[in-house]
Design a protein around this motif. Sequence first.
Motif, PDB file in Angstrom:
ATOM      1  N   ARG A   1       0.820  -1.217   0.000  1.00 13.93           N
ATOM      2  CA  ARG A   1       0.000   0.000   0.000  1.00 13.93           C
ATOM      3  C   ARG A   1       0.851   1.263   0.000  1.00 13.93           C
ATOM      4  N   LEU A   2       2.105   1.127   0.384  1.00 16.90           N
ATOM      5  CA  LEU A   2       2.991   2.286   0.519  1.00 16.90           C
ATOM      6  C   LEU A   2       3.400   2.768  -0.865  1.00 16.90           C
ATOM      7  N   GLY A   3       3.050   4.001  -1.181  1.00 17.09           N
ATOM      8  CA  GLY A   3       3.374   4.582  -2.479  1.00 17.09           C
ATOM      9  C   GLY A   3       4.732   5.262  -2.440  1.00 17.09           C
ATOM     10  N   MET A   4       4.889   6.224  -3.311  1.00 18.20           N
ATOM     11  CA  MET A   4       6.139   6.987  -3.366  1.00 18.20           C
ATOM     12  C   MET A   4       6.100   8.051  -2.272  1.00 18.20           C
TER      13      MET A   4
ATOM     14  N   GLN B   1      -3.954   6.893  -3.356  1.00 16.34           N
ATOM     15  CA  GLN B   1      -2.586   6.510  -2.986  1.00 16.34           C
ATOM     16  C   GLN B   1      -2.147   7.197  -1.705  1.00 16.34           C
ATOM     17  N   VAL B   2      -2.594   8.440  -1.497  1.00 12.98           N
ATOM     18  CA  VAL B   2      -2.282   9.149  -0.252  1.00 12.98           C
ATOM     19  C   VAL B   2      -2.937   8.443   0.928  1.00 12.98           C
ATOM     20  N   ALA B   3      -4.189   8.042   0.778  1.00  8.13           N
ATOM     21  CA  ALA B   3      -4.898   7.352   1.863  1.00  8.13           C
ATOM     22  C   ALA B   3      -4.282   5.982   2.130  1.00  8.13           C
ATOM     23  N   ASP B   4      -3.930   5.242   1.079  1.00 10.75           N
ATOM     24  CA  ASP B   4      -3.294   3.933   1.270  1.00 10.75           C
ATOM     25  C   ASP B   4      -1.944   4.077   1.956  1.00 10.75           C
ATOM     26  N   SER B   5      -1.177   5.074   1.568  1.00  6.06           N
ATOM     27  CA  SER B   5       0.132   5.282   2.190  1.00  6.06           C
ATOM     28  C   SER B   5      -0.016   5.682   3.651  1.00  6.06           C
ATOM     29  N   ALA B   6      -1.052   6.456   3.974  1.00  5.54           N
ATOM     30  CA  ALA B   6      -1.291   6.835   5.371  1.00  5.54           C
ATOM     31  C   ALA B   6      -1.602   5.607   6.221  1.00  5.54           C
ATOM     32  N   ARG B   7      -2.412   4.685   5.681  1.00  6.90           N
ATOM     33  CA  ARG B   7      -2.716   3.442   6.417  1.00  6.90           C
ATOM     34  C   ARG B   7      -1.468   2.570   6.561  1.00  6.90           C
ATOM     35  N   ALA B   8      -0.640   2.519   5.522  1.00  4.97           N
ATOM     36  CA  ALA B   8       0.581   1.713   5.587  1.00  4.97           C
ATOM     37  C   ALA B   8       1.555   2.289   6.621  1.00  4.97           C
ATOM     38  N   LEU B   9       1.691   3.599   6.680  1.00  7.87           N
ATOM     39  CA  LEU B   9       2.578   4.208   7.675  1.00  7.87           C
ATOM     40  C   LEU B   9       2.041   4.022   9.086  1.00  7.87           C
ATOM     41  N   ALA B  10       0.715   4.082   9.246  1.00  5.18           N
ATOM     42  CA  ALA B  10       0.130   3.857  10.571  1.00  5.18           C
ATOM     43  C   ALA B  10       0.389   2.428  11.042  1.00  5.18           C
ATOM     44  N   SER B  11       0.333   1.474  10.129  1.00  2.00           N
ATOM     45  CA  SER B  11       0.585   0.085  10.533  1.00  2.00           C
ATOM     46  C   SER B  11       2.071  -0.190  10.755  1.00  2.00           C
ATOM     47  N   ALA B  12       2.937   0.594  10.149  1.00  2.00           N
ATOM     48  CA  ALA B  12       4.384   0.390  10.304  1.00  2.00           C
ATOM     49  C   ALA B  12       4.991   1.272  11.388  1.00  2.00           C
ATOM     50  N   THR B  13       4.181   1.963  12.163  1.00  2.00           N
ATOM     51  CA  THR B  13       4.695   2.879  13.182  1.00  2.00           C
ATOM     52  C   THR B  13       5.548   2.155  14.218  1.00  2.00           C
ATOM     53  N   GLY B  14       5.139   0.990  14.658  1.00  2.00           N
ATOM     54  CA  GLY B  14       5.903   0.239  15.663  1.00  2.00           C
ATOM     55  C   GLY B  14       7.279  -0.167  15.157  1.00  2.00           C
TER      56      GLY B  14
END
Length: 168
Positions: A30-33, A60-73
């Motif tokens: 989900r993580l874009g550029m 793509q902005v929304a998908d990247s936001a969800r991917a960053l939220a899940s990768a925060t840890g």
Amino acid sequence: MADPARARKLAVRIRQIVSAAIEHQIKDPRLGMVTVTDARVTSDLREATVFYTVFGDDTQVADSARALASATGVLRSTVGKQTGIKFVPSLAFVADHVPDTARELDEALERVRSADAELARIREGASYAGEPDPYRRPVEESDEDEDTDGVRTADDDADVPTETRSAS
């Protein structure tokens, strides 16, 4: 309260670590550029805000936001390992809208420049409306209107209003 210089240095280091980890370590589809533009750390070094931009459309902005939220840890543990500080700040990711605003301002400035150029083109052949000298000048009396002997006649009194005639 920590030293503000230390907070700035930690913010720069967090920005570098997070951008490298996003590029090499996070494999979320989900993580874009994503480009990390800035990081800010609170003065007590407990919270860090990471600003980012995403190249692409709104999905793509929304998908990247969800991917960053899940990768925060994972990103927080990477920051902790590479900085070696006692308490690792919590990470919050915020989409940065500064590039979009800058692009809108550039477009507005370009529109204004083209309108100015069009106005200058129109103004080249223009001339002033009315007389060339619009200011009123006092009427100069000619020598022909004056009497040679300096005596007023009845014709001279006809030009003067009645209020001033009685006073003379």
